[in-house]
Design a protein around this motif. Sequence first.
Motif, PDB file in Angstrom:
ATOM      1  N   ARG B  45     -15.126 137.538  64.534  1.00  0.00           N
ATOM      2  CA  ARG B  45     -13.975 137.108  63.845  1.00  0.00           C
ATOM      3  C   ARG B  45     -14.062 137.893  62.513  1.00  0.00           C
ATOM      4  N   SER B  46     -15.169 137.918  61.764  1.00  0.00           N
ATOM      5  CA  SER B  46     -15.033 138.546  60.639  1.00  0.00           C
ATOM      6  C   SER B  46     -16.245 139.794  60.543  1.00  0.00           C
ATOM      7  N   PRO B  47     -15.818 140.966  60.825  1.00  0.00           N
ATOM      8  CA  PRO B  47     -16.717 142.011  60.688  1.00  0.00           C
ATOM      9  C   PRO B  47     -17.384 142.164  59.336  1.00  0.00           C
ATOM     10  N   SER B  48     -16.619 141.686  58.294  1.00  0.00           N
ATOM     11  CA  SER B  48     -17.181 141.933  57.029  1.00  0.00           C
ATOM     12  C   SER B  48     -18.592 141.471  56.896  1.00  0.00           C
ATOM     13  N   LEU B  49     -18.887 140.396  57.700  1.00  0.00           N
ATOM     14  CA  LEU B  49     -20.147 139.746  57.572  1.00  0.00           C
ATOM     15  C   LEU B  49     -21.408 140.671  57.579  1.00  0.00           C
ATOM     16  N   MET B  50     -21.010 141.734  58.442  1.00  0.00           N
ATOM     17  CA  MET B  50     -22.001 142.763  58.565  1.00  0.00           C
ATOM     18  C   MET B  50     -22.048 143.916  57.659  1.00  0.00           C
ATOM     19  N   SER B  51     -21.410 143.563  56.352  1.00  0.00           N
ATOM     20  CA  SER B  51     -21.390 144.583  55.351  1.00  0.00           C
ATOM     21  C   SER B  51     -22.539 144.173  54.356  1.00  0.00           C
ATOM     22  N   SER B  52     -22.744 144.923  53.512  1.00  0.00           N
ATOM     23  CA  SER B  52     -23.937 144.791  52.447  1.00  0.00           C
ATOM     24  C   SER B  52     -23.597 143.379  51.772  1.00  0.00           C
ATOM     25  N   PHE B  53     -22.403 143.365  51.449  1.00  0.00           N
ATOM     26  CA  PHE B  53     -21.790 142.326  50.675  1.00  0.00           C
ATOM     27  C   PHE B  53     -21.929 141.049  51.335  1.00  0.00           C
ATOM     28  N   GLY B  54     -21.252 141.031  52.651  1.00  0.00           N
ATOM     29  CA  GLY B  54     -21.482 139.788  53.533  1.00  0.00           C
ATOM     30  C   GLY B  54     -22.827 139.313  53.697  1.00  0.00           C
ATOM     31  N   LEU B  55     -23.525 140.138  54.069  1.00  0.00           N
ATOM     32  CA  LEU B  55     -24.937 139.465  54.527  1.00  0.00           C
ATOM     33  C   LEU B  55     -25.666 139.064  53.038  1.00  0.00           C
ATOM     34  N   GLY B  56     -25.200 139.828  51.811  1.00  0.00           N
ATOM     35  CA  GLY B  56     -25.929 139.470  50.816  1.00  0.00           C
ATOM     36  C   GLY B  56     -25.245 137.655  50.430  1.00  0.00           C
ATOM     37  N   SER B  57     -24.026 137.686  50.575  1.00  0.00           N
ATOM     38  CA  SER B  57     -23.669 136.461  50.159  1.00  0.00           C
ATOM     39  C   SER B  57     -24.192 135.244  51.165  1.00  0.00           C
ATOM     40  N   GLY B 175     -24.844 138.126  44.912  1.00  0.00           N
ATOM     41  CA  GLY B 175     -25.001 138.304  46.193  1.00  0.00           C
ATOM     42  C   GLY B 175     -24.192 139.440  46.596  1.00  0.00           C
ATOM     43  N   THR B 176     -24.336 140.619  45.828  1.00  0.00           N
ATOM     44  CA  THR B 176     -23.739 141.955  46.211  1.00  0.00           C
ATOM     45  C   THR B 176     -24.695 142.675  47.043  1.00  0.00           C
ATOM     46  N   SER B 177     -26.018 142.358  47.038  1.00  0.00           N
ATOM     47  CA  SER B 177     -26.872 143.261  47.910  1.00  0.00           C
ATOM     48  C   SER B 177     -27.758 142.284  48.703  1.00  0.00           C
ATOM     49  N   ILE B 178     -28.055 142.548  49.727  1.00  0.00           N
ATOM     50  CA  ILE B 178     -29.232 141.854  50.548  1.00  0.00           C
ATOM     51  C   ILE B 178     -30.247 141.478  49.814  1.00  0.00           C
ATOM     52  N   PHE B 179     -31.025 142.485  49.339  1.00  0.00           N
ATOM     53  CA  PHE B 179     -32.337 142.217  48.678  1.00  0.00           C
ATOM     54  C   PHE B 179     -32.101 141.473  47.307  1.00  0.00           C
ATOM     55  N   SER B 180     -31.513 140.401  47.364  1.00  0.00           N
ATOM     56  CA  SER B 180     -31.338 139.576  46.070  1.00  0.00           C
ATOM     57  C   SER B 180     -32.742 138.989  45.965  1.00  0.00           C
ATOM     58  N   PRO B 181     -32.947 138.379  44.714  1.00  0.00           N
ATOM     59  CA  PRO B 181     -34.134 137.423  44.380  1.00  0.00           C
ATOM     60  C   PRO B 181     -34.308 136.398  45.527  1.00  0.00           C
ATOM     61  N   THR B 396     -13.831 139.652  50.984  1.00  0.00           N
ATOM     62  CA  THR B 396     -13.629 140.885  51.915  1.00  0.00           C
ATOM     63  C   THR B 396     -14.071 141.951  51.363  1.00  0.00           C
ATOM     64  N   ALA B 397     -15.319 142.619  51.894  1.00  0.00           N
ATOM     65  CA  ALA B 397     -15.647 144.030  51.528  1.00  0.00           C
ATOM     66  C   ALA B 397     -14.751 144.996  52.196  1.00  0.00           C
ATOM     67  N   SER B 398     -14.147 146.100  51.338  1.00  0.00           N
ATOM     68  CA  SER B 398     -13.472 147.027  52.260  1.00  0.00           C
ATOM     69  C   SER B 398     -14.567 148.223  52.105  1.00  0.00           C
ATOM     70  N   LEU B 399     -14.691 148.855  53.265  1.00  0.00           N
ATOM     71  CA  LEU B 399     -15.517 150.082  53.486  1.00  0.00           C
ATOM     72  C   LEU B 399     -15.022 151.241  52.773  1.00  0.00           C
ATOM     73  N   SER B 400     -16.003 151.869  52.021  1.00  0.00           N
ATOM     74  CA  SER B 400     -15.354 153.200  51.103  1.00  0.00           C
ATOM     75  C   SER B 400     -15.663 154.192  52.509  1.00  0.00           C
ATOM     76  N   ALA B 401     -14.622 155.282  52.209  1.00  0.00           N
ATOM     77  CA  ALA B 401     -14.604 156.301  53.365  1.00  0.00           C
ATOM     78  C   ALA B 401     -16.000 156.765  53.736  1.00  0.00           C
ATOM     79  N   SER B 402     -17.081 157.116  52.781  1.00  0.00           N
ATOM     80  CA  SER B 402     -18.090 157.661  53.040  1.00  0.00           C
ATOM     81  C   SER B 402     -19.095 156.616  54.029  1.00  0.00           C
ATOM     82  N   ASP B 403     -19.037 155.465  53.786  1.00  0.00           N
ATOM     83  CA  ASP B 403     -19.666 154.441  54.562  1.00  0.00           C
ATOM     84  C   ASP B 403     -19.107 154.603  55.900  1.00  0.00           C
ATOM     85  N   LYS B 404     -17.859 154.610  56.096  1.00  0.00           N
ATOM     86  CA  LYS B 404     -16.999 154.730  57.493  1.00  0.00           C
ATOM     87  C   LYS B 404     -17.569 155.894  58.224  1.00  0.00           C
TER      88      LYS B 404
END
Lengths: 454, 475
Positions: B45-57, B175-181, B396-404
């Motif tokens: 439903r929402s692939p952005s969950l699997m981005s660093s931001f999505g997982l972080g939040s 929650g921008t990164s998964i490895f938050s406190p 929503t996190a939009s992926l940068s070109a290099s990420d893609k």
Amino acid sequence: MTTTTLPKLGLPASVAGLVLGLILAAIGVVFGFIQGLSVPVIILTGIATLGSFVWLWRFVIGQFISSDKREDGPSEAVLAWRQYRAAVFGVIAALLIFLILSLTVEGFFNVWNIISLLILLTIVGLTKSLGRHFEQNRSAFIGIMVLSGLFSIGAMNIEGFASGINIKSMLLFAAFLGIAAVGQTLVALLGGLDLSIPFIIGASNVGLLYLISLGVPPWLAAIIVLLIGAGLGVINGILSYRLQGQALIVTLGTGFAISGGVQIITSIGSAYGGNVFATVPSWLSNLAAMNGSTLGLPIPPAIAIWLLIAILLIAALKLTAAGRYLYALGVNRTSANRVMISEFAYWVSAYAISGFFAALTGGLLLGWSGGGFIGVGDQYLFLTLAAVVVGGTSLLGGQGGYGFTVIGVLVLQVLSSFLIGIGLSFEWQQFIFGLLILPMVALYARSPHIRTQI
Amino acid sequence: MTASALAQDIAETEQAMPNQGGRANPFLLVPITLFFVLLGIAVLRSPSLMSSFGLGSAVIVATPLILATYALMATVISGRGTVDLSIGPLIGFINVTLIQLNAQGIIGSPISIFAYAIAAGAAYQLIFALIVIYVRVQPIIVSLSGYLALSGINLVILPRPGGFAPQFMADWGIGTSIFSPPFWILVAATLAWLLFTRTAFYTHLRLMGSDERAAYTSGVPIYVVRIGAHLISGAFAGLAAISFTALISSGDPSQGTTYTLIAVTALVLGGASLAGGRAGVFGSFLGAVNLYLITFGLATFNFGAVQSFVVDLAYGVILVASLLLTLIIPFIQRHIKNFSPLLYFVVLGVLALGVILHATNDYDRRARNIDPSDAAVVAPLEPIAREAMYVLPLETASLSASDKELRQAAGPLIAGALLLIALALLLRLAISQTDRRSIGAVFTIVVAALVLFGAYLMTQDGWQANETNQVEDRQ
């Protein structure tokens, strides 16, 4: 001679009574001087306090001292200490709290508060001593003691507490809680729990108004809602039958589903997003309004309905075979099964009755408030449980009854009216409510020590 | 001769007790299955969950719930039906007192805040344990009493939501990164519990939870064990309160209260027995995450005005359904003799990873075919019911070109490696099961075939995608 009817007190018990009486009298004297009362009044009050306390101590404790003296074992003092240490700790704690309150709150030390304190101490003393002699109905006895104590304290301290209108309003709210707690009691007698009650209350509250707004005749709508309530109860019972240990969670889940589902149904095609608007018929408002009348008497019919339900239910539990079977199942499933009592039928019926009465409460609350609100039952989530527990019905099943729940409901209602009456805000009320449930239950519902269970 | 008889004896006892040591816990079957089903749905439903931001939040939002479930777990194991209903108000209590003490400047440094939160939780639970032990009232009544008292006093301490979290917590809740406190708090708490399960104390705790009389008669110091369980629960509650404070970065007297029902539900979803003796950190974790995923998955659908009601409905239905599923577990257990939760987790994990890779790659391709800005937007989120308040609105996190590009290049490699590992594991298991009379071997082979088939389908899709991309690039 009174000494012939009462056995003589042992030395430690009389010393303890004397010391406690002296402490009490000293407190009174000190505060009398602080508040600048005249000296004779202080002395008289002190003597009266000491005298009445010692007499009370002598009378209450003396009733239950066994006259035969044991020769072996620990000495008399140790035995007396063991028997009464809980009561002594309780009394000391109450005195300390009273002392602290008197020192901190201006004008706390007055005659009425001292009498309140004495009433409280009497309750504690009586329940510790007299309560031992009631094997079966101990919690009912204690409940009535607490109830009368609370009521008299309230009547003394609060203007208009014992007035007809206040008693009527207390009874009305007690009726709502009492009807909602019918199902909880029956389910608890089987050893289950029903947390879907508040959600069914809210759902029937909104659903009834929704049906009326659709143009269904109100009496028909009420019958439909009650039947649906019972049907939901049946579903609860069937779903939780195999999951009896987790009935708490199953009913919570169905509760969420019910309240969500009803709101979806009522908001489809509605422009107000789940809010229903309709006029509540006058007979329904009369049922639950403060100025309603039953057959010409100025009593809201909800109270009369509750009374009727209570009498019928208590009689049914005591006198009918089905009622006794319910207890049999609650105590021991296996042996009940051996005498051909269907566990499934009783379990499902208990939940069906619970759903039915929750729906009834929802309908009555609609009549009381005049508007539908899904969250109207939220406070009943823990209140029904608290009423059952404070009344003395065991959550493990097989012990208690609806009469106990009625007492529990009244205790909770009088307590909350009392707290409102002395001007506490809602938060403080809830806080004190929470703190008071524990000692009230501890007065009678203590489980035995593990070493006695082996 | 005696030696061979002895060996036979040993073999027989081993055969009679195949599942010794409590390793195989079939009650994990339901949470594991549910976890991957929900994960699959959420990712599709929402692939952005699997981005660093999505997982972080997701980590930030789910951590308080998971820790609250841990806190419940520690006391539930101790038996007597110790379901601590007051866990939510306790979290709220620590939250509001923390905010107030911080505002007064009494505590402020990270060490003092952690120490205060854990000590407050432990102190409350210590009183709880002492009342249960010495006053001997049913624990559910103590917790009910605590629930009312604490939720009342919370409103006294902080009448309405407000205040500020301590300075050092300010950026925890972003929650921008998964490895938050909060993530590290969660990891530390989980590891601490896993270490704890190695001790004799834990064995005593489980024994007491299953049968208190047996524990008492065999000399287990049940008072000490009960107090210990409550202290651990209090420490978890303190950590939950800290991550809750970080999540809302202010004080809230009533929001914490909602954690009670959610955490109890999560605990039961995780296969714990409310009667005591059976609960685990793995199950509790999965239960809490499942609840998060239910709310997350539903938040991606747009039901308009009835959104919160649908969340309620689905929440209740899934709860009841997963409880009913636990009923068929004894039946399953009879047919699959050596069920290993870990293996099951791995197998389903591989399948779910396939879905994740498929979803992310597939959605990327579509994103390029259609207008990128349009496709990157997930379904807008409606305000959610207060039962579901623990889901933050996802941006929503939009992926940068290099990420893609990186994902395009690394995807097949990772998938291939995972495929090889999974196949090796499955084959090893199938071989080890061939000499037993169970359908386990057949089951594993079928699963392996399914994995292979799925991988084949994915590569087909991927190649086609690459070809079309190349065609588009050329054009």
